[in-house]
Design an enzyme around this catalytic site. Structure first.
Site, PDB file in Angstrom:
ATOM      1  N   ASP A 197      28.019  13.364  -9.695  1.00 13.00           N
ATOM      2  CA  ASP A 197      27.106  13.828  -8.225  1.00 13.00           C
ATOM      3  C   ASP A 197      26.598  12.517  -7.788  1.00 13.00           C
ATOM      4  OD1 ASP A 197      25.358  15.816  -6.960  1.00 13.00           O
ATOM      5  OD2 ASP A 197      23.627  14.978  -8.073  1.00 13.00           O
ATOM      6  N   GLU A 226      15.384   9.870  -8.811  1.00  9.32           N
ATOM      7  CA  GLU A 226      14.689  11.297  -8.114  1.00  9.32           C
ATOM      8  C   GLU A 226      13.553  11.738  -9.241  1.00  9.32           C
ATOM      9  OE1 GLU A 226      17.619  13.715  -5.960  1.00  9.32           O
ATOM     10  OE2 GLU A 226      18.739  13.056  -7.692  1.00  9.32           O
ATOM     11  N   LYS A 283      17.611  12.264 -12.439  1.00  8.64           N
ATOM     12  CA  LYS A 283      16.593  13.195 -11.911  1.00  8.64           C
ATOM     13  C   LYS A 283      15.554  13.218 -13.090  1.00  8.64           C
ATOM     14  CE  LYS A 283      20.000  16.044  -9.509  1.00  8.64           C
ATOM     15  NZ  LYS A 283      19.557  15.952  -8.341  1.00  8.64           N
ATOM     16  N   LYS A 319      22.505   5.726   5.559  1.00  5.48           N
ATOM     17  CA  LYS A 319      21.017   5.283   5.488  1.00  5.48           C
ATOM     18  C   LYS A 319      20.999   3.825   6.081  1.00  5.48           C
ATOM     19  CE  LYS A 319      20.223   7.810   1.289  1.00  5.48           C
ATOM     20  NZ  LYS A 319      18.951   8.779   1.568  1.00  5.48           N
ATOM     21  N   HIS A 379      27.439   7.610  -4.456  1.00  4.16           N
ATOM     22  CA  HIS A 379      26.393   7.007  -3.822  1.00  4.16           C
ATOM     23  C   HIS A 379      26.277   5.786  -4.501  1.00  4.16           C
ATOM     24  CE1 HIS A 379      25.841  10.845  -1.843  1.00  4.16           C
ATOM     25  NE2 HIS A 379      25.102  11.266  -2.695  1.00  4.16           N
ATOM     26  N   ASP A 416      29.541  10.462   2.821  1.00  8.52           N
ATOM     27  CA  ASP A 416      28.809   9.957   1.751  1.00  8.52           C
ATOM     28  C   ASP A 416      27.601   9.496   2.378  1.00  8.52           C
ATOM     29  OD1 ASP A 416      27.110   8.502   0.046  1.00  8.52           O
ATOM     30  OD2 ASP A 416      28.920   8.399  -1.328  1.00  8.52           O
ATOM     31  N   HIS A 417      26.478  10.516   2.316  1.00 13.44           N
ATOM     32  CA  HIS A 417      25.385  10.258   3.442  1.00 13.44           C
ATOM     33  C   HIS A 417      24.588   9.084   2.889  1.00 13.44           C
ATOM     34  CE1 HIS A 417      22.869  11.991   0.003  1.00 13.44           C
ATOM     35  NE2 HIS A 417      21.970  11.720   0.538  1.00 13.44           N
TER      36      HIS A 417
HETATM   37  C1  BG6 Z   1      23.142  14.661  -3.296  1.00 16.49           C
HETATM   38  C2  BG6 Z   1      23.265  15.070  -4.759  1.00 16.49           C
HETATM   39  O1  BG6 Z   1      24.399  14.110  -2.914  1.00 16.49           O
HETATM   40  O2  BG6 Z   1      22.089  13.487  -3.196  1.00 16.49           O
HETATM   41  C3  BG6 Z   1      21.947  15.488  -5.046  1.00 16.49           C
HETATM   42  O3  BG6 Z   1      24.163  15.926  -4.839  1.00 16.49           O
HETATM   43  C4  BG6 Z   1      20.853  14.193  -4.770  1.00 16.49           C
HETATM   44  O4  BG6 Z   1      21.891  15.755  -6.588  1.00 16.49           O
HETATM   45  C5  BG6 Z   1      20.952  13.849  -3.311  1.00 16.49           C
HETATM   46  O5  BG6 Z   1      19.356  15.072  -4.918  1.00 16.49           O
HETATM   47  C6  BG6 Z   1      19.936  12.660  -3.125  1.00 16.49           C
HETATM   48  O6  BG6 Z   1      20.036  12.208  -2.048  1.00 16.49           O
HETATM   49  P1  BG6 Z   1      18.944  11.257  -1.343  1.00 16.49           P
HETATM   50  O7  BG6 Z   1      19.117  10.946   0.110  1.00 16.49           O
HETATM   51  O8  BG6 Z   1      17.646  12.327  -1.452  1.00 16.49           O
HETATM   52  O9  BG6 Z   1      18.541   9.979  -2.249  1.00 16.49           O
END
Ligand code: BG6
Length: 507
Positions: A252, A233, A357, A199, A257, A194-195
Site C-alpha cells: 500500500d 498516519e 497506520k 506533493k 510512495h 503515485d500521488h
Molecule cells: C494511499 C494509501 O495511497 O495513500 C492509503 O492507499 C494512505 O492507505 C494514503 O492512507 C496516504 O496518503 P497521504 O497523502 O494522506 O499521505
C-alpha cells in the site's frame, strides 16, 4: 477547500500552464477516490481558472445513474467543501456527465465511445481524452483491452490512460500488467499515478538539490551517515479492509510512495529537466537499490499490526477488530526496512524506510543525518555534539529544517544545536495543492514527468521481492509484531536501527 483565487499572492507567484480542451473519463466514478480526491481536485483547478471552457468530465461506473444523479451525488459528498463556492460549483457541474459502464463489457465501452462523440461535439473538446482508471486493479487488464478494442486509444497524441496504484502485486504481476497495457497503448500514453509525486514538497526535493550549489557536493556517502524516510498516519484502516487485507503496508505504501521518495532523494542529477531524463535517473537508482540483507531479509525488516489503544474518550479498535478484517489476520499495518544503494554515491549509506497506520502523528518526512565531525574540539550541551541534520517535511507543515551547532552564549566554548527553518506556508502565504491537483493537470497537459514509468515500477517491486517471497512462503520468519495504537510501531523496529547505533527520529 481553500480557494486560491482569493489569494492574490498566490496568483502572483504562480506560473501555470493552460490545460488544453479535454474530456476526462473517470472509471470508478461511484468509488471513494472520485469524491474524496478527484472531483475536489478538478473543482480546485476550476477555482484556479485552470480548466479550459471546452471541458467535460464523464463519470462511469456500473450504477445506473443519470447525469443529474451523478451531479447530485457529488454535490452531497462535497457539500462541506463547496459551501463557500455555491455559484462556482453550479457552473462547474456543467462539465459533469455520467454514463453507466461495466468495464468488463465491451458493448458498454462501445456505447461509451458513442456518447463521447456527442460530448466532444457539445463541449468542443477536440477529441482529447484522458481515461482515468480508478477501479479495482482486477479491471486494469480488461479495461485497457476494451478501450483499445473500441478504438478509444488509437490516437497516441489525443488519448491517454491514467492508472492508479497498486500497479501489480509483485515483480512478475507488474511485468505482466506492463506488457498488457503496453499492448493496448504506447508507453507515452500511459500515466501510472503515485500521488506522492504530486506533493509540492516531493518536487521541491529536485529544486533543493539541483537549483542550489551547496547541497550536491555533500549529498553522498562522504558526508551523509544515514537517511530516514517516514510516512506515518494516525488513521486506521477505516472502511477499506477489503482492499487493505490483500495489500498491507508493504504494497500500500512502501513499494510506491516511500520508494518514490527514496528515488527522488537518491537519484543522480539529470542532464536536463525533461521527463525522460528524470525518469531515467529514478529508474537507475531504483535498479541499484537492494535490501540491506537479501539473503536473510528477516534481518532488515520489521512488520507490525496495531492493537487497540487511544484513551477513555477516544478508544481505538485493534486492527483485527476492524470491520471486514479477519480475527487472525496477519496483514501488516506497519513496516520498516533498511536499504542500501549499490552505486558510487551511496555505497554503505543505510536508508531506513518506515510507514504505518495508527501512529501518533500524521507525518511525511525525510531526514538526512550527516557524519560526525572528525575531532570534537568543543564541549557540548549534550553528551556529543548532535550531527547536522536536514529534515525535509513532506507533510503537514511543509518545509525544511536544518540543524547545526552554534556556540552557547557565555565565556566558555560550549556548543548547542539550533535550527534554521523554511516553511512553505510562511514563505509563500498559501498551503500547497493536494497531489491530485498537480497530477490531474499534468496528465491532461501530457506531461509525464511526475508519473512512474514501467521500468521504475518493476524495479520498485523487484527491490522488495525477497520480502514478498518470505511473507508468502515462510511468514513465520517475518512475524507481525503487535503495537499499541498511537505509538511509534512495534519496539522491534527500534532494534532495527539500534543494531547500527542509530535511532528513529521522534518527530
Ligand atoms: C494511499 C494509501 O495511497 O495513500 C492509503 O492507499 C494512505 O492507505 C494514503 O492512507 C496516504 O496518503 P497521504 O497523502 O494522506 O499521505
Amino acid at each position: 477547500m481553500q480557494s486560491s483565487i482569493s489569494n492574490p499572492l498566490r496568483l502572483g507567484l504562480r506560473q501555470e500552464r493552460v490545460i488544453p480542451p479535454q474530456c476526462l473519463v473517470i472509471f470508478g466514478a461511484s468509488g471513494d477516490l472520485t469524491h474524496r480526491k478527484l472531483i475536489p481536485a478538478l473543482f480546485e483547478l476550476f477555482l484556479q481558472r485552470r480548466l479550459p471552457s471546452e471541458f467535460a468530465i464523464v463519470g462511469c461506473a456500473r450504477r445506473p445513474w443519470s447525469d443529474e444523479e451523478f451531479k447530485e451525488k457529488m454535490r452531497l459528498k462535497l457539500c462541506d467543501k463547496i459551501s463557500s463556492h455555491e455559484q462556482e460549483w453550479t457552473k462547474f457541474t456543467e462539465f459533469l456527465f455520467y454514463e453507466p459502464v461495466d468495464l468488463q463489457e465491451e458493448s458498454h465501452v462501445k456505447r461509451l465511445s458513442q456518447r463521447l462523440i456527442e460530448i466532444d461535439r457539445l463541449k468542443a473538446t477536440h477529441g482529447n481524452k484522458t481515461f482515468y482508471l480508478s477501479v479495482s486493479p482486477n479491471f486494469y487488464e480488461g479495461g485497457c483491452k476494451s478501450l483499445k478494442n473500441v478504438g478509444l486509444l488509437d490516437d497516441p497524441i489525443k488519448s491517454r490512460i491514467v492508472i492508479e496504484k497498486p500497479f501489480g502485486r509483485d515483480y512478475s504481476s507488474a511485468r505482466k500488467l506492463n506488457k498488457i497495457v503496453q499492448s493496448c497503448a504506447n508507453e507515452s500514453q500511459i500515466y501510472r499515478i503515485d500521488h506522492y509525486l504530486g506533493k509540492e514538497t516531493v518536487q521541491n526535493i529536485l529544486v533543493l538539490r539541483f537549483a542550489n550549489t551547496i547541497f550536491e557536493p555533500i549529498w553522498n556517502r562522504n558526508y551523509i551517515s544515514n537517511i530516514q524516510i517516514t510516512s506515518s498516519e494516525t488513521v486506521g484502516v477505516e472502511d477499506r479492509a477489503g482492499y487493505y487485507e490483500t495489500s498491507g503496508a508493504l504494497r500500500d505504501m512502501l513499494q510506491n510512495h516511500l520508494t518514490q521518495m527514496l528515488a527522488v532523494i537518491a537519484m543522480e542529477p539529470p542532464g536536463k529537466f525533461d521527463p525522460e531524463a528524470i525518469r531515467n535517473e529514478k529508474a537507475k537508482v531504483l535498479q541499484a537499490s537492494k535490501l540491506a540483507n537479501e539473503i536473510e531479509p528477516w534481518n532488515c525488516c520489521i512488520r507490525g499490526q496495531y492493537e487497540e489503544g487511544g484513551n477513555y474518550d477516544n478508544p481505538l479498535k485493534g486492527y483485527r477488530d476492524e470491520n471486514g478484517v479477519g480475527k487472525n489476520s496477519t496483514t501488516e499495518t506497519y513496516i520498516a526496512t533498511k536499504i542500501f544503494i549499490d552505486n558510487w554515491r551511496w555505497q554503505g549509506v543505510p536508508f531506513y524506510l518506515r510507514t504505518g497506520k495508527r501512529l501518533p502523528k500524521r507525518l511525511g518526512e525525510i531526514v538526512l543525518t550527516f557524519k560526525d565531525v572528525p575531532v570534537h574540539l568543543f564541549e557540548s550541551t549534550i553528551i556529543n555534539p548532535a550531527p547536522n541534520q536536514l529534515i525535509i517535511r513532506i507533510q503537514p507543515d511543509e518545509g525544511a529544517t536544518f540543524k547545526f551547532e552554534v556556540k552557547s552564549p557565555g565565556s566558555g566554548m560550549r556548543s548547542r544545536p539550533v535550527e534554521m527553518e523554511f516553511s512553505y506556508d510562511e514563505s509563500f502565504g498559501e498551503p500547497s495543492d493536494e497531489g491530485y491537483v498537480r497530477l490531474l493537470a499534468d496528465s491532461m497537459l501530457g506531461d509525464p514527468t511526475l508519473f512512474t514509468r514501467s521500468d521504475e515500477v518493476e524495479a520498485a517491486w523487484k527491490l522488495y521481492t525477497p520480502l514478498i517471497e518470505l511473507m508468502e512462503n515462510a511468514p513465520w520468519k517475518l512475524p507481525v509484531h503487535k503495537y499499541e495504537s498511537m505509538t511509534w510501531g512495534p519496539p522491534e523496529s527500534d532494534q532495527l536501527l539500534a543494531k547500527d547505533n542509530i535511532f528513529w527520529r521522534r518527530p
